[in-house]
Design a protein around this motif. Structure first.
Motif, PDB file in Angstrom:
ATOM      1  N   PRO A   1      -0.705   0.396   0.355  1.00  0.00           N
ATOM      2  CA  PRO A   1      -0.639   1.722   0.830  1.00  0.00           C
ATOM      3  C   PRO A   1      -2.068   2.561   0.644  1.00  0.00           C
ATOM      4  O   PRO A   1      -2.742   2.133  -0.362  1.00  0.00           O
ATOM      5  CB  PRO A   1       0.472   2.558  -0.005  1.00  0.00           C
ATOM      6  CG  PRO A   1       0.390   1.817  -1.430  1.00  0.00           C
ATOM      7  CD  PRO A   1       0.279   0.495  -1.016  1.00  0.00           C
ATOM      8  N   THR A   2      -2.332   3.454   1.568  1.00  0.00           N
ATOM      9  CA  THR A   2      -3.788   3.839   1.583  1.00  0.00           C
ATOM     10  C   THR A   2      -3.649   5.214   1.402  1.00  0.00           C
ATOM     11  O   THR A   2      -4.768   6.069   1.360  1.00  0.00           O
ATOM     12  CB  THR A   2      -4.506   3.477   3.080  1.00  0.00           C
ATOM     13  OG1 THR A   2      -3.635   4.189   3.917  1.00  0.00           O
ATOM     14  CG2 THR A   2      -4.641   2.118   3.149  1.00  0.00           C
ATOM     15  N   ASP A   3      -2.432   5.988   1.350  1.00  0.00           N
ATOM     16  CA  ASP A   3      -2.396   7.350   1.060  1.00  0.00           C
ATOM     17  C   ASP A   3      -2.737   7.831  -0.145  1.00  0.00           C
ATOM     18  O   ASP A   3      -2.885   6.800  -1.345  1.00  0.00           O
ATOM     19  CB  ASP A   3      -1.145   7.952   1.236  1.00  0.00           C
ATOM     20  CG  ASP A   3       0.197   7.368   0.628  1.00  0.00           C
ATOM     21  OD1 ASP A   3      -0.146   6.127  -0.008  1.00  0.00           O
ATOM     22  OD2 ASP A   3       1.116   7.916   0.408  1.00  0.00           O
ATOM     23  N   GLY A   4      -2.687   9.098  -0.562  1.00  0.00           N
ATOM     24  CA  GLY A   4      -3.168   9.707  -1.949  1.00  0.00           C
ATOM     25  C   GLY A   4      -1.828   9.158  -2.867  1.00  0.00           C
ATOM     26  O   GLY A   4      -0.715   9.113  -2.438  1.00  0.00           O
ATOM     27  N   ALA A   5      -2.218   9.217  -4.178  1.00  0.00           N
ATOM     28  CA  ALA A   5      -1.362   8.600  -5.182  1.00  0.00           C
ATOM     29  C   ALA A   5      -1.605   9.271  -6.567  1.00  0.00           C
ATOM     30  O   ALA A   5      -2.545   9.800  -6.935  1.00  0.00           O
ATOM     31  CB  ALA A   5      -1.391   7.119  -5.625  1.00  0.00           C
ATOM     32  N   HIS A   6      -0.720   9.439  -7.471  1.00  0.00           N
ATOM     33  CA  HIS A   6      -0.786   9.754  -8.608  1.00  0.00           C
ATOM     34  C   HIS A   6       0.299   9.215  -9.790  1.00  0.00           C
ATOM     35  O   HIS A   6       1.157   8.716  -9.375  1.00  0.00           O
ATOM     36  CB  HIS A   6      -0.405  11.270  -8.935  1.00  0.00           C
ATOM     37  CG  HIS A   6       0.867  11.755  -8.838  1.00  0.00           C
ATOM     38  ND1 HIS A   6       1.739  11.800  -9.965  1.00  0.00           N
ATOM     39  CD2 HIS A   6       1.670  12.216  -8.026  1.00  0.00           C
ATOM     40  CE1 HIS A   6       2.888  12.244  -9.697  1.00  0.00           C
ATOM     41  NE2 HIS A   6       3.072  12.321  -8.311  1.00  0.00           N
ATOM     42  N   ALA A   7      -0.327   9.081 -10.947  1.00  0.00           N
ATOM     43  CA  ALA A   7       0.436   8.145 -12.021  1.00  0.00           C
ATOM     44  C   ALA A   7       0.217   9.015 -13.337  1.00  0.00           C
ATOM     45  O   ALA A   7      -0.977   9.232 -13.638  1.00  0.00           O
ATOM     46  CB  ALA A   7       0.229   6.888 -12.016  1.00  0.00           C
ATOM     47  N   GLY A   8       1.204   9.820 -13.793  1.00  0.00           N
ATOM     48  CA  GLY A   8       0.940  10.672 -14.961  1.00  0.00           C
ATOM     49  C   GLY A   8      -0.087  11.625 -14.763  1.00  0.00           C
ATOM     50  O   GLY A   8       0.008  12.573 -13.803  1.00  0.00           O
ATOM     51  N   ALA A   9      -1.202  11.646 -15.568  1.00  0.00           N
ATOM     52  CA  ALA A   9      -2.186  12.529 -15.235  1.00  0.00           C
ATOM     53  C   ALA A   9      -3.318  12.118 -14.382  1.00  0.00           C
ATOM     54  O   ALA A   9      -4.377  13.130 -14.187  1.00  0.00           O
ATOM     55  CB  ALA A   9      -2.804  13.112 -16.749  1.00  0.00           C
TER      56      ALA A   9
END
Length: 466
Positions: free
Chosen positions: A187-195
Motif C-alpha cells: 500500500p502507498t497511503d498514509g499509515a500509523h502504528a503506535g506513536a
C-alpha cells in the motif's frame, strides 16, 4: 498523547507494511519507532546485522533498502541502528540473511575479505548495494561508512571488483523483477502504528502537526535516531516525512534550486554538485553512503547543529526556507533562521517544506573547505564557504553557537585579505572542545580565507571595489 494520536488516525491504515528478504511483513500493535536493528535481532531472530556503535558510524548494522523511485528500482544501504521500523513502510529490506551465495559473498571468500567476521555482514551489504547500483560511488566511497579492524581493507576492495566479474545477469534480472512486483503490491497511503505517524500528503502532515505540535519530526533519522539509541528516549509521537511525495521533489531552474524537505542527500547530490564542484566534494565527505541515503538537507538545517556541514554553503549562497504551519506558508532567510544554540524560528506545529538555493551568477567566485581529523566519516572542526559576487557572503560552521555568516569580514573583504582575516576575530570567539581549540579554529578560519583569496586571485577584490 498516544491516545489522541490513535484516535486522530483511526481512518488511516493502522499498520506498517513492507517486505523483508522477500516476505511480506505487517507491523501493528507495537512501537514502530524502535530501531530496525533491534527489531531484526529481537523480533525476527536475524542476528547477522550487528550493533557496533549505535550511532550510524561503523556500518556493522548495514542493510539495504529497495524502493521504487520514478518507476526505477533503487537500492540504498542504510544504518539500521538509527532507522525506525516505520520508515520501511512501502519498501523492501534486505539483510545479509536474504543473500544466498551472492557474487559479493563469493568474492569476499575468494579474496579473503573477512577475518574476525564481526564487520563482514555490514561490508557484504554495503557492497551488495554498490553491486546493484555501481554508478553511485567509487568502491572506496561505497565502503567509507564501514569500519574493519582486521583486514586492512585491501582484500575487501579486491572483493568489490571481483564481484562484478562473477555477476549473473539472468539471476539479477529475475531478482529485480520479483522484488519490483512485491514492492508494487504494498500500500502507498498514509499509515500509523503506535506513536509512529507516516502521512502520504503535505495536508495530512500539516494537520497532524497542528494537533500534535510537540511531535518529533523524522526524516532520515541520522540525528533523531540517536535520541533513541544514545539518550534512550521514548518519543511520544513521531511524524515521518519520508512518504510525503510533495516533499520529495527537486525544482531546478536556471536561477535557483528548490529541494523538498524529504529529499535525501543522495537524491540531491547531482543538483547540488551542479551549482559548484566544491559542493559535490563536500557532500561526498558528509557522513557516508548510508548516511546520505537517509539524511536530508532540511533535516540538517532543522537540527540546528553549529557544525552541520550543509549550512555554511547555504549561508554563502543566500538560501532561504519555506516554512509551513497548517495551510499557511512563509519565507525565512537561512541567516535569520537560527536564534541560539539548537534554537530556530520554527513555531510549534511548523515545519520546513523546502529549501531554496540561488545559483551562482556568471563570474562569481566560490569555494568550500572542510577541516577534519580524518577524510571520511568525520565531523568538521571548521567548515567554511566563501562567495564573492554581486555581494560578499562568508558562511561558517564550528565557529559559533550556530552556523553563521561573518559580516565584519565580509565588509572588510574590499579592503584586502589582511583586513578581512583580522575582522574574523571580531565576528567569532570560538569555543574549545575535543575537536579543536578556540585558537585553532580562528587561525584555521583565517587561513581558509587566505586560501580562498589565493585561489580566486586579486580579480575578485577588484570586482567588489568597482
Amino acid at each position: 498523547m498516544r491516545g489522541r494520536l490513535l484516535r486522530q488516525n483511526a481512518a488511516m491504515r493502522s499498520s506498517i507494511d513492507f517486505t523483508l528478504n522477500g516476505e511480506r511483513v505487517t507491523v501493528s500493535g507495537e512501537d514502530a519507532s524502535r530501531t530496525v536493528l533491534t527489531w531484526l535481532r529481537e523480533r525476527r531472530g536475524l542476528a547477522g546485522t550487528k550493533e557496533g556503535c549505535a550511532e550510524g558510524d561503523c556500518g556493522a548494522c548495514t542493510a539495504v533498502v529497495a524502493e521504487l523511485r520514478d518507476g526505477k528500482l533503487r537500492y540504498q544501504p542504510v544504518n539500521t541502528c538509527i532507522l525506525c521500523v516505520g520508515a520501511l513502510d512501502g519498501r523492501e529490506l534486505i539483510t545479509v540473511e536474504g543473500l544466498r551465495a551472492h557474487p559479493v559473498q563469493k568474492a569476499m571468500v575468494e579474496c579473503h575479505g573477512s577475518q574476525c567476521g564481526f564487520c563482514t555482514p555490514g561490508f557484504v551489504m554495503a557492497l551488495y548495494a554498490h553491486y546493484k547500483d555501481p554508478g553511485t560511488a567509487a568502491v572506496n566511497d561505497a565502503i567509507a561508512g564501514n569500519l574493519c579492524r582486521c583486514t586492512g581493507y585491501r582484500p575487501i576492495v579486491e572483493a568489490a571488483h571481483r564481484a562484478s566479474t562473477l555477476a549473473d545477469a539472468t539471476r539479477d534480472r529475475d531478482e529485480d523483477a520479483a522484488r519490483r512486483k512485491r514492492i508494487e503490491s504494498l500500500p502507498t497511503d498514509g499509515a500509523h502504528a503506535g506513536a509512529f505517524y507516516a502521512p502520504a500528503t503535505v495536508a495530512e502532515l500539516a494537520a497532524f502537526l497542528v494537533d500534535n505540535p510537540r511531535a518529533t519530526l523524522l526524516a532520515g533519522g541520522t540525528d533523531v535516531g540517536l535520541l533513541i539509541t544514545k539518550h534512550h528516549r521514548d518519543l511520544e509521537a513521531i511524524a515521518y516525512v519520508g512518504k510525503v511525495a510533495e516533499l520529495k521533489t527537486i525544482r531546478n531552474t536556471a536561477s535557483e534550486l528548490e529541494i523538498g524537505a524529504a529529499v535525501t542527500y543522495a537524491d540531491a547530490y547531482e543538483a547540488l554538485a551542479g551549482i559548484h564542484p566544491d559542493i559535490g566534494e563536500l557532500l561526498r565527505r558528509l557522513g557516508a553512503v548510508q548516511v546520505r541515503a537517509a539524511g536530508t538537507l532540511a533535516g540538517n538545517i532543522a537540527n540546528a547543529s553549529p557544525i552541520g556541514d550543509s549550512m555554511p554553503v547555504l549561508l554563502a549562497l543566500g538560501a532561504s526556507l519555506t516554512l509551513q504551519k497548517g495551510s499557511a506558508a512563509r519565507q525565512v532567510a537561512l541567516d535569520a533562521f537560527y536564534t541560539g544554540y539548537r534554537k530556530t524560528v520554527l513555531q510549534p506545529g511548523e515545519f520546513i517544506r523546502s529549501v531554496r538555493i540561488p545559483k551562482l551568477a556568471r563570474g562569481a567566485r566560490f569555494g568550500v573547505y572542510k577541516l577534519t581529523k580524518r577524510f571520511d566519516q568525520d565531523i568538521s572542526a571548521v567548515c567554511a564557504a566563501f562567495h564573492v559576487g554581486e555581494e560578499v557572503r562568508f558562511g561558517f560552521g564550528g565557529m559559533a553557537a550556530t552556523p553563521a555568516r561573518a559580516p565584519t569580514a565580509e565588509r572588510a573583504w574590499a579592503q584586502g585579505i589582511d583586513a578581512a582575516c583580522a575582522a574574523l576575530a571580531q565576528d567569532f570567539k570560538p569555543l574549545s572542545d575535543q575537536r579543536a581549540s578556540s585558537w585553532y579554529r580562528l587561525t584555521a578560519a583565517q587561513n581558509l580565507l587566505r586560501k580562498f583569496h589565493a585561489q580566486v586571485g586579486p580579480r575578485a577584490l577588484l570586482e567588489v571595489q568597482a
